[in-house]
Structures are given as structure tokens and as C-alpha cells.
Design a protein around this motif. Structure first.
Motif, PDB file in Angstrom:
ATOM      1  N   ALA A 165       0.828  -1.198   0.000  1.00 37.56           N
ATOM      2  CA  ALA A 165       0.000   0.000   0.000  1.00 37.56           C
ATOM      3  C   ALA A 165       0.856   1.239   0.000  1.00 37.56           C
ATOM      4  CB  ALA A 165      -0.920  -0.012   1.220  1.00 37.56           C
ATOM      5  N   SER A 166       1.933   1.212   0.786  1.00 36.41           N
ATOM      6  CA  SER A 166       2.747   2.415   0.840  1.00 36.41           C
ATOM      7  C   SER A 166       3.491   2.637  -0.465  1.00 36.41           C
ATOM      8  CB  SER A 166       3.726   2.358   2.005  1.00 36.41           C
ATOM      9  OG  SER A 166       4.629   1.311   1.803  1.00 36.41           O
ATOM     10  N   ILE A 167       3.826   1.553  -1.172  1.00 32.54           N
ATOM     11  CA  ILE A 167       4.481   1.738  -2.465  1.00 32.54           C
ATOM     12  C   ILE A 167       3.486   2.283  -3.484  1.00 32.54           C
ATOM     13  CG2 ILE A 167       5.544   0.566  -4.424  1.00 32.54           C
ATOM     14  CD1 ILE A 167       6.682  -1.422  -2.549  1.00 32.54           C
ATOM     15  N   CYS A 168       2.274   1.731  -3.457  1.00 39.86           N
ATOM     16  CA  CYS A 168       1.347   2.066  -4.528  1.00 39.86           C
ATOM     17  C   CYS A 168       0.589   3.354  -4.285  1.00 39.86           C
ATOM     18  CB  CYS A 168       0.355   0.926  -4.718  1.00 39.86           C
ATOM     19  SG  CYS A 168       1.177  -0.637  -4.935  1.00 39.86           S
ATOM     20  N   VAL A 169       0.284   3.611  -3.027  1.00 42.85           N
ATOM     21  CA  VAL A 169      -0.542   4.780  -2.765  1.00 42.85           C
ATOM     22  C   VAL A 169       0.251   5.861  -2.043  1.00 42.85           C
ATOM     23  CG1 VAL A 169      -2.686   5.563  -1.733  1.00 42.85           C
ATOM     24  CG2 VAL A 169      -2.517   3.259  -2.625  1.00 42.85           C
ATOM     25  N   GLY A 170       1.289   5.486  -1.343  1.00 42.64           N
ATOM     26  CA  GLY A 170       2.060   6.496  -0.616  1.00 42.64           C
ATOM     27  C   GLY A 170       1.453   6.736   0.751  1.00 42.64           C
ATOM     28  N   GLU A 179      -8.105  -1.099  -0.790  1.00 45.71           N
ATOM     29  CA  GLU A 179      -8.959  -2.241  -1.082  1.00 45.71           C
ATOM     30  C   GLU A 179      -8.166  -3.492  -1.390  1.00 45.71           C
ATOM     31  OE1 GLU A 179     -12.223  -2.554  -1.120  1.00 45.71           O
ATOM     32  OE2 GLU A 179     -12.442  -0.570  -0.255  1.00 45.71           O
ATOM     33  N   GLY A 180      -7.197  -3.335  -2.216  1.00 50.23           N
ATOM     34  CA  GLY A 180      -6.467  -4.532  -2.603  1.00 50.23           C
ATOM     35  C   GLY A 180      -5.480  -4.151  -3.685  1.00 50.23           C
ATOM     36  N   ILE A 181      -4.640  -5.087  -4.062  1.00 55.54           N
ATOM     37  CA  ILE A 181      -3.606  -4.799  -5.048  1.00 55.54           C
ATOM     38  C   ILE A 181      -4.190  -5.027  -6.431  1.00 55.54           C
ATOM     39  CG2 ILE A 181      -1.282  -5.337  -5.791  1.00 55.54           C
ATOM     40  CD1 ILE A 181      -0.747  -6.550  -3.127  1.00 55.54           C
ATOM     41  N   THR A 182      -4.302  -3.958  -7.195  1.00 57.27           N
ATOM     42  CA  THR A 182      -4.752  -4.129  -8.567  1.00 57.27           C
ATOM     43  C   THR A 182      -3.571  -4.518  -9.436  1.00 57.27           C
ATOM     44  OG1 THR A 182      -4.288  -1.852  -9.070  1.00 57.27           O
ATOM     45  CG2 THR A 182      -6.491  -2.365  -8.251  1.00 57.27           C
ATOM     46  N   PHE A 183      -3.875  -4.764 -10.714  1.00 54.30           N
ATOM     47  CA  PHE A 183      -2.793  -5.213 -11.585  1.00 54.30           C
ATOM     48  C   PHE A 183      -1.736  -4.134 -11.775  1.00 54.30           C
ATOM     49  CE2 PHE A 183      -0.590  -7.942 -14.193  1.00 54.30           C
ATOM     50  CZ  PHE A 183      -0.353  -7.429 -15.458  1.00 54.30           C
ATOM     51  N   GLU A 184      -2.164  -2.880 -11.813  1.00 60.35           N
ATOM     52  CA  GLU A 184      -1.179  -1.807 -11.971  1.00 60.35           C
ATOM     53  C   GLU A 184      -0.259  -1.742 -10.768  1.00 60.35           C
ATOM     54  OE1 GLU A 184      -3.808  -1.550 -14.878  1.00 60.35           O
ATOM     55  OE2 GLU A 184      -4.432  -1.312 -12.785  1.00 60.35           O
TER      56      GLU A 184
ATOM     57  N   GLN B 486      -4.882  -0.253   9.894  1.00 64.54           N
ATOM     58  CA  GLN B 486      -6.259   0.214   9.719  1.00 64.54           C
ATOM     59  C   GLN B 486      -6.569   0.452   8.257  1.00 64.54           C
ATOM     60  OE1 GLN B 486      -7.215  -0.649  12.921  1.00 64.54           O
ATOM     61  NE2 GLN B 486      -8.686   0.935  12.446  1.00 64.54           N
ATOM     62  N   ASN B 487      -5.537   0.827   7.521  1.00 64.56           N
ATOM     63  CA  ASN B 487      -5.793   1.153   6.121  1.00 64.56           C
ATOM     64  C   ASN B 487      -6.087  -0.075   5.289  1.00 64.56           C
ATOM     65  OD1 ASN B 487      -3.426   3.416   6.841  1.00 64.56           O
ATOM     66  ND2 ASN B 487      -5.306   4.126   5.914  1.00 64.56           N
ATOM     67  N   ILE B 488      -5.564  -1.187   5.681  1.00 58.24           N
ATOM     68  CA  ILE B 488      -5.774  -2.337   4.813  1.00 58.24           C
ATOM     69  C   ILE B 488      -6.832  -3.268   5.359  1.00 58.24           C
ATOM     70  CG2 ILE B 488      -3.468  -2.272   3.855  1.00 58.24           C
ATOM     71  CD1 ILE B 488      -2.713  -4.530   5.649  1.00 58.24           C
ATOM     72  N   ASN B 489      -7.057  -3.207   6.625  1.00 60.41           N
ATOM     73  CA  ASN B 489      -8.044  -4.128   7.167  1.00 60.41           C
ATOM     74  C   ASN B 489      -8.888  -3.392   8.187  1.00 60.41           C
ATOM     75  OD1 ASN B 489      -9.471  -6.336   7.856  1.00 60.41           O
ATOM     76  ND2 ASN B 489      -7.715  -7.579   8.453  1.00 60.41           N
ATOM     77  N   PRO B 490      -9.905  -2.702   7.741  1.00 62.74           N
ATOM     78  CA  PRO B 490     -10.643  -1.819   8.646  1.00 62.74           C
ATOM     79  C   PRO B 490     -11.308  -2.532   9.806  1.00 62.74           C
ATOM     80  CG  PRO B 490     -11.254  -1.443   6.367  1.00 62.74           C
ATOM     81  CD  PRO B 490     -10.442  -2.689   6.401  1.00 62.74           C
ATOM     82  N   GLN B 491     -11.579  -3.809   9.636  1.00 67.99           N
ATOM     83  CA  GLN B 491     -12.271  -4.475  10.729  1.00 67.99           C
ATOM     84  C   GLN B 491     -11.355  -4.871  11.851  1.00 67.99           C
ATOM     85  OE1 GLN B 491     -12.166  -5.895   7.714  1.00 67.99           O
ATOM     86  NE2 GLN B 491     -14.171  -5.602   6.792  1.00 67.99           N
ATOM     87  N   THR B 492     -10.049  -4.762  11.619  1.00 69.00           N
ATOM     88  CA  THR B 492      -9.139  -5.241  12.659  1.00 69.00           C
ATOM     89  C   THR B 492      -9.228  -4.395  13.898  1.00 69.00           C
ATOM     90  OG1 THR B 492      -7.669  -5.271  10.783  1.00 69.00           O
ATOM     91  CG2 THR B 492      -6.881  -6.272  12.799  1.00 69.00           C
TER      92      THR B 492
END
Lengths: 213, 689
Positions: A165-170, A179-184, B486-492
């Protein structure tokens, strides 16, 4: 048994380079071994490979063979059985790189391989690798160690996801949800690893560009 | 104006310094020292090779092993024979001064000068940061060609004293190559396994753990050299074999020690070697023969270029990632000669080889040319040709996962194809390693730890250290992302955070402690008591008494110096050093301190990141920390199994059952080891890799 079967047009046109006829023969022989002389292979046929037992991600690999997205069919989901064409299609993802590829071809080459990997990670086919799927991947990777607690696998997956997440979104605020890792994003994560040289099976060397019909 | 060091590589500057020093000594009228071969081979070369072997990047090395071997073996053989043959021709045609040099002498000369030198390659390539592939190719070649050089050297040296050389001798010589190389590797592997096995039991004597690494490696080198096997290959093999097991067994501090000692020794060695080269040039007896020297230089270069071209053409048939002409140029250009050639030349017996001086002159000329000319120009050439540079990628946990996933995937595909390829055998080796070898060589629970977990723990610790270095848990440096669970798993729930949750007061306390302790450079032993969380007045009194007794003891010792029978057994210097080096403070935490986190900090060096270690955070409700010698932590909190009564001078009185164990305790407590078992919910494991 007949001679070497036709390699269908979709394989050669999309991938733009074919495997040699000897390799096709070799693979055909193997296919017949696995299928026990049938025309198609089912999932159960993969059980007959002894060395595959030790592989922790065995399930995902077998699954990948039947994944319709990899087989270039328009539909989604899992096929029940695959024939030799499909087998070759999957194998062609593991072609080694060639010297004379230009930038665009190289890029496409790389994207294809990464797409294959992405499909392996994304088991529910929704186009994103969610936290649960990633956890699943890490758990499978560590499944060779029976006395490992689930906790460790989970924390590793969580840490990895956070890093992704930190790489992709900062920077993310506390309310944003990734939400999750998309293909990009997946492509971004793989930037450091040159997959075009790593992801190949050696004997699929394209020595001569022989199209076999 | 570019600075000197950006144009001239360090090795050149050192040689110049050596020349100046040698000139100075000669000018004064003294005889400058020459780099003696036994000093070089016994003391200067091993640290460099061990450093290279211990930290050898194994993955690219094994992936390119075939290429490296072909360059090392076939390339060196080609160079030696080509050069030797051509020089023989030159000698025959060269007039009266050279006519008497026989074929064998020339072949010997060829074998000495043909080997690419690891020291020179390291010195130059370290500064130009080319991509990993080229670096490992040239460097690997320079390491592995030692076997060929050793065989050829001894062979030709012996043959030169024979009346005639029969076919049998040649065949035996050919076979001896395998003996030398494989024997060297075998010796190295044996010592590596012994070292790994030894490190399994060092959990009680952590301070001497680094010693085993150095000792066994050096013994591998000496043993191999003793039997005229390849010492360099033995050293590399020992380093490579012992490393994964030793690093799993030893403590973090020992790992740091080994790393820094190796780097230090190899730096010193390298510097000395180049300076000595300069001095020896001035000091040596030279015999300059224009024909010989110039043709040597010329043919060396030609041999190298031809060799690389032909071999690459051959190798590219089998490689997936082909070597481009740019790569080939760098490989050819990077074939530097160095001090090994000089030392081998120096070893030649003057009686058998009266042209030794001429050989030495030629060798030195070639060395100077390659180091100065090629060394200086390689950097601009690399920039000019836009050769791919080394990518500074930080290893991330994602990459590790992906790499492992890919490995398994490729192994699986190979199995499905029925093709027993590279991945298949690697996987088999890994499984064998995991099943049998790791159990023998790694202590305790760590033998079962999968690589991913070990990697993850290592990374976590690095991040924790970075966080502490950047000023406490409150401030997050901008480099680190604000992404949290929290950012990746809000329910945690917060309880499931990777880092255990701390209340605000605890955080404040931790921050305060870290700040005060990390910013002080040297702590006197007594002042620790005032700043710790858990000072025990009983223990403090005992420690004061200890110090008083120590002073009284020293005084008494001085007075007892002249008595025939000393009143007490004198403490050995090592033991007292160990005691002073470690923190002799030992006290038990208060019983109700279970809610407070126990922080352990190394007092010696606040600057070094490795000195900060965050101890375990006991979850609430856990009964107090059990005192056990296995739970080794040092600094503020230590546990002693048997607290001694204040009355006895137990540290010094011999025969007291407490004293040896306390001594050992004190010594071993200076160096915490790997935690034997990860306890529940414990994220930080302060141990080695």
C-alpha cells in the motif's frame, strides 16, 4: 497416435513466437503421460506427479492450469478439463526472453508473465488481491512447516500488504482503506525484479522460430 | 575540478604512496622491505578472500556458476598457454639476452601472469558499481582461477627441473587440477561444517563466537595450502558453507562483530598489499628488457580479449541471458593483474630461474599497466558505454514473498513438464538441507524456522531500530509511510496490530528512557541504577559493596606482588576484562513490575543502530519475568540465577560454587543471544539473522 498436433492459431498469433516442433513433441508426450492417453487432463491427473507433492503452492499451480483467464478464453472461472492446446498455452507463459525483442514486445512479454502470476494470487477472480488472498498466499508458502503458527503468517502478510500500500498509494490517512492490489499496483511492486529473465523453464529455448502447422 | 579520488582509483594512489615511501627509504640509504611471499600468502591474502567468500552473493554466483567456471578454468588455461607459447617465440627471436629462456620457463611465466587477481578486481570494481551480473562474473572468475594457477605454477616449476617431460607427467598434471580444486573445496566444506556445528553450542560463550568463524576459516586455508591444494577455494567454500548456519546460531552482536572485523582486516590487507607493491617496485632488483616486457604486455591484452570473445561466443549458446558485446568488453577490460602474480614470481627459486628479475620486472609492469591504465579508465568507459549500474534496491518483504513464490512455481512447472532442471535440483537441495542438515547445525528452534520468517524478523528489527534512531516512537519519519493496519483491514481491532498496543503512559516512559539513555555516551555503572525502571535497593547496596571490594582487592594485589604465596588466586586478565566489559549489574525486577516493559540498552555506543534492542513486552497478566540464564538480556535488566549474599566476596574467592557460574554469567550476559523460542505475541526478536 498421430503425429504432432496442430498448434492453433491463437497461440502463435498472440504470443507471436512459437516453440519449436521438438519441444512440442516432448510436451505432447508428457501430456499423454499425464492424461493416461486421454485427450484431456483433469485436476486429478496432476496427482500422479510425485515431486509435486512437496510443493507448497501445489494447489495454486494446478489451479492456474485450469484458470480460464490464463487459457485466453473470454469467459471466467475454471475449466474442468484442458486439452493439449490449453496445456501448450500455459507452457508458453514460461518462454525465455529473446535477444531481438524490441521495447514494446519486451513490455508485452513482461506483462503477460506478470498477468499469469497475478491470476495465481487473485483466487476469486475479482481483479484485486485482497488482504485475505495475500494472507492465503503467505500461509501456503509457509505450509511446508507444520508447526508454524498462523499468527506469523498473518503478520507477514499484513506487513507485506502495508508495504504494498505504501508503495502504490504512498501516504494514507487513517480513514482511507486500501482495497487490494490491482494489476497496476502489482506491476509497480515487481519493478525491481526483472521477471522476463527469471520466469522461464530452461528447455523451452527458442532456438529456431519454427512455426509448426 | 573533479577531485583526485574520483578519477584515480584507490589502488593506484596506494601504489604511488608505496613508491614514494620506497623512494624515501632508499634515499635515506636503507634497504626498503620487499613484499615477502609468505607474509603475503599467509597474512595479507586470507582476510580479503574470507571477506569476499563470507559475503559472497550466493544467488547470482550459483546462477552464473557455469559461465564463471568456464572463464576461470578455460580462460586462464588459454591465457597461460597462449602467452607462454608466444613469449617463447619472442625469446627465441629476441636475441642473445633471451635465447636461453626455455619453453617451460616461459610457460611458467605465462601461468603466473595470466590469472586475474581478486584483490585488484575488488579494489577497482567496488568503486564503479556496475551491475551485479558483470561484477559477479569477473569477481567469481578471479576467485576460482586460483586452482588453475596453483596447478600450473607447481606443475611448470617441477617440470622445469625435470630432464624431460613425459606424457604421463602431463596427464598426471591434468588430473592434479581436479584434485587441487575439488580437494580445496572439500577441505573448505569440512571446516565450514565443523564451524557451523561448533556455533550451535556457543549460546553460553557468545563473546568468542566470532573467533570460531575466523579460526576455522583460516585453518581451512592453511590446511589446503599445506597439501598444495587451492587455499582460496577452500576459504571461499568454508565461508559459503558456514554462513547460513552460523548466522542462524550466533547473536546479533557477534554477527556485527564478524562483519566489521572482516571488513576492517580486508581493508587493512588491501591497503598494505598495494603499498607494498609500490615499495617492492622501488626496492627490487630489476632487469629491464624492452622486448620481453613490451611483448608481455601486448600479448597479455590480446590473450585476454581473444579469450573472452571466443568463450562468450561459446557460452552464449547455453545462456538464457546472453552476454552483450558491452558486457564482453567490460569482462575483458576488467581482467586486472595484481599482487598474487607478483608474489608467485617472487617465490621463484633464483637458482633454477636466473631470469627471475626479468620476470619480476615484466610482472610489475603488467600489474602497473592494468591497475593504473585500466583501473583509471574503466570508470569513464562504463559511463560512456552506459553499462547498467547496480540498482540500489532495498529488499522488501514483498520481494521476498514473490521470489519464493516464483521459485516454487518454476519448480512445479518443471516437475509437470518432467524436466529435471535447475529449479528442480535446487528445490531438492533445499529440502535435504531443511530435513537433515539444518537439524544438525542449527541450535534449538531456529532450525525449523523458514526463511521467510527469518527474513521478516530481520526486517522488523531493522525498522524498529530505524524508528528508535529517528527519535522515539512518537515521531514517524517521512520516509516511512503512514499506512497502518487500519488502512488495509478496517475491521481489525487495535489489539491485532502488528506492533503490540501501548498505552500513552507507557509510550511516554519508553520514550523518556530511550532518550536519556541513547544520548549519553558513557554511563558509569552506578548511574544506571538511578535511571532504570526497576532499581532494587538491596541489589544496589550489593553492587556498591562489590565495587568497594574490587578496589580493595586491587590494592591488596599490588601489596601481595612480592609475597611467595598470594593470599587469593589472581584473576586472569581475560576474566577481569570480560567482567569490566560486560555489565556486572544484576538484579531482579520487582514483582509488581509485570506491567512495565523491560527495556535493555547497550551502553557502549549510542550511535550504532545495532546497540538498541527493544526487549519483550509482556502482555498484561503474565507473572513476572522468570529468572533464567537462557533469557539473556543485558544492560539495565539482568537476571542472576543465584544472588549472592552481601557478606561473601564471591567474585574473587576461589572454590566458591557461585563464582565460576557468576563469572560465566557475567561474561555471557554481555552478549545476548538469539531468543530460544518466540513467545506469544512477540514481534521483536533481537537476534542475528
Amino acid at each position: 497416435t498421430g503425429g504432432v498436433p496442430r498448434v492453433p492459431a491463437p497461440v502463435t498469433s498472440v504470443l507471436s513466437l512459437a516453440v519449436t516442433s521438438e519441444q512440442i513433441e516432448h510436451l505432447h508426450r508428457r501430456f499423454k503421460q499425464l492424461s493416461q492417453d486421454q485427450l484431456t487432463i483433469r485436476k486429478e491427473n496432476f496427482d500422479s506427479i510425485p515431486d509435486l507433492e512437496f510443493n507448497p503452492i501445489r494447489g495454486k499451480i494446478v489451479h492456474a492450469f485450469f484458470d480460464k483467464r490464463n487459457l485466453r478464453q473470454e469467459s471466467d472461472g475454471l475449466a474442468d478439463e484442458i486439452n493439449f492446446e490449453d496445456f501448450l498455452t500455459i507452457m508458453s507463459y514460461f518462454r525465455p526472453i529473446e535477444m531481438n525483442m524490441d521495447e514494446e514486445q519486451l513490455d508485452r512479454f513482461r506483462k503477460e508473465k506478470l498477468k499469469f502470476l497475478f491470476h495465481m494470487y487473485d483466487s476469486d477472480h475479482d481483479g484485486k488481491i485482497t488482504l485475505q488472498e495475500y494472507r492465503n498466499v503467505v500461509e501456503e508458502l509457509l505450509s511446508g512447516n507444520p508447526h508454524l503458527e498462523k499468527e506469523s503468517a498473518r503478520s507477514i502478510a499484513d506487513g507485506a500488504m502495508m508495504e504494498a500500500a505504501s508503495i502504490c498509494v504512498g501516504q494514507m490517512g487513517p480513514d482511507q482503506v486500501y482495497e487490494g492490489i490491482t494489476f497496476e499496483d502489482f506491476l509497480k511492486m515487481w519493478q525491481g525484479i526483472d521477471i522476463e529473465t527469471k520466469m522461464h523453464v530452461r528447455f523451452l529455448n527458442v532456438d529456431t522460430i519454427a512455426h509448426c502447422y | 575540478i573533479p577531485s583526485v579520488s574520483s578519477i584515480v582509483p584507490e589502488s593506484c594512489l596506494l601504489i604511488v604512496v608505496g613508491l614514494l615511501v620506497g623512494g624515501l627509504i632508499k634515499g635515506v640509504g636503507e634497504k626498503p622491505p620487499i613484499l615477502k611471499s609468505d607474509i603475503f600468502f599467509l597474512f595479507l591474502l586470507p582476510p580479503i578472500i574470507l571477506d569476499a567468500g563470507y559475503f559472497l552473493p550466493l544467488r547470482p554466483f550459483t546462477e552464473n556458476l557455469g559461465t564463471i567456471l568456464i572463464f576461470a578454468v578455460v580462460g586462464t588455461l588459454w591465457n597461460a598457454f597462449f602467452l607462454g607459447g608466444l613469449m617463447y617465440a619472442v625469446c627465441q627471436l629476441g636475441g642473445p639476452g633471451l635465447n636461453h629462456i626455455g619453453l617451460l620457463a616461459n610457460l611458467l611465466f605465462g601461468s603466473i601472469i595470466s590469472a586475474v587477481d581478486p584483490v585488484a578486481v575488488l579494489a577497482v570494481f567496488e568503486e564503479i558499481h556496475i551491475n551485479e551480473l558483470l561484477h559477479i562474473l569477473v569477481f567469481g572468475e578471479s576467485l576460482l582461477n586460483d586452482a588453475v594457477t596453483v596447478v600450473l605454477y607447481h606443475l611448470f616449476e617441477e617440470f622445469a627441473s625435470f630432464e624431460q617431460v613425459t606424457i604421463l607427467d602431463i596427464i598426471l598434471g591434468f588430473l592434479s587440477f581436479f584434485v587441487v580444486s575439488l580437494g580445496g573445496v572439500l577441505v573448505g566444506v569440512i571446516y565450514g561444517v565443523i564451524a557451523a556445528f561448533t556455533s550451535r553450542f556457543t549460546s553460553h560463550i557468545r563473546v568468542i563466537e566470532p573467533l570460531f568463524v575466523f579460526l576455522y576459516s583460516y585453518m581451512a586455508y592453511l590446511s589446503a595450502e599445506l597439501f598444495h591444494l587451492s587455499g582460496i577455494m577452500a576459504l571461499i567454500a568454508a565461508g559459503v558453507v558456514m554462513r547460513p548456519y552460523v548466522e542462524a546460531n550466533i547473536s546479533h552482536k557477534s554477527h556485527t562483530t564478524i562483519k566489521y572485523f572482516l571488513k576492517m582486516w580486508s581493508s587493512v590487507s588491501e591497503t598494505l598489499i598495494f603499498i607494498f607493491l609500490g615499495v617492492s617496485t622501488v626496492a627490487g632488483h630489476h632487469y629491464w628488457n624492452w622486448t620481453f616486457v613490451i611483448s608481455t604486455l601486448f600479448f597479455c591484452l590480446i590473450a585476454r580479449v581473444l579469450g573472452v570473445l571466443v568463450l562468450t561466443w561459446f557460452i552464449n549458446k547455453f545462456r538464457i541471458v546472453k552476454l552483450t558485446p558491452k558486457d564482453q568488453f567490460i569482462i575483458a577490460y576488467g581482467g586486472l593483474r595484481g599482487a598474487i602474480a607478483f608474489s608467485l614470481g617472487y617465490l621463484l627459486d633464483y637458482h633454477h630461474f636466473d631470469m627471475r628479475d626479468m620476470f619480476l620486472t615484466a610482472i610489475i609492469t603488467v600489474i602497473f599497466f592494468t591497475v593504473f591504465v585500466q583501473g583509471m579508465t574503466i570508470r569513464p568507459l562504463v559511463d560512456l558505454l552506459a553499462v547498467k549500474k547496480k540498482q540500489e534496491t532495498k529488499r522488501s518483504i514483498n520481494e521476498e514473498i514473490h521470489t519464493q513464490f516464483l521459485d516454487h512455481l518454476l519448480t512445479g512447472i518443471e516437475d509437470i513438464c518432467g524436466h529435471y532442471g535447475h529449479h528442480h535440483w535446487k528445490d531438492k537441495l533445499n529440502r535435504f538441507n531443511k530435513k537433515y542438515v539444518k537439524k544438525c547445525l542449527i541450535a534449538g528452534e531456529r532450525s525449523k524456522e523458514p526463511q521467510l520468517i527469518a527474513f521478516y524478523h530481520k526486517m522488523e528489527m531493522k525498522q524498529a531500530i530505524e524508528l528508535v534512531e529517528s527519535g522515539g516512537i512518537g515521531k514517524i519519519p517521512s520516509a516511512v509511510s503512514t499506512v497502518s493496519i487500519q488502512n488495509i483491514n478496517p475491521q481489525t481491532l487495535p489489539l491485532e496490530r502488528v506492533l503490540p498496543a501501548l498505552s500513552k503512559d507507557k509510550e511516554e516512559e519508553i520514550r523518556k528512557i530511550l532518550r536519556t539513555n541513547l544520548q549519553k555516551t558513557r554511563q558509569r555503572l552506578r548511574s544506571y541504577n538511578r535511571h532504570t525502571l526497576v532499581a532494587d535497593p538491596y541489589e544496589e547496596a550489593w553492587n556498591q559493596m562489590l565495587l568497594r571490594r574490587q578496589k580493595a582487592r586491587q590494592l591488596e594485589q599490588k601489596m601481595n606482588n612480592y609475597l611467595t604465596v598470594p593470599a587469593h588466586r589472581v584473576d586472569s586478565p581475560t576474566m577481569s576484562r570480560a567482567r569490566i566489559g560486560s555489565d556486572p549489574l544484576a538484579y531482579e525486577p520487582k514483582e509488581d513490575s509485570e506491567n512495565l516493559p523491560i527495556i535493555t540498552i547497550d551502553p557502549a555506543s549510542p550511535q550504532s543502530p545495532e546497540s538498541a534492542e527493544l526487549g519483550s513486552e509482556e502482555p498484561k497478566g503474565c507473572s513476572g519475568l522468570p529468572p533464567s540464564p537462557e533469557e539473556e538480556e543485558e544492560g539495565l535488566v539482568m537476571r542472576v540465577k543465584e544472588p549472592s549474599s552481601p557478606g561473601t566476596d564471591d567474585v574473587f574467592t576461589p572454590g566458591n560454587s557461585d563464582s565460576p557460574s557468576t563469572q560465566r554469567m557475567l561474561r555471557c550476559l554481555s552478549d545476548p543471544g538469539p531468543r530460544p523460542e518466540p513467545e506469544e505475541g512477540e514481534p521483536f526478536i533481537p537476534k542475528g539473522q
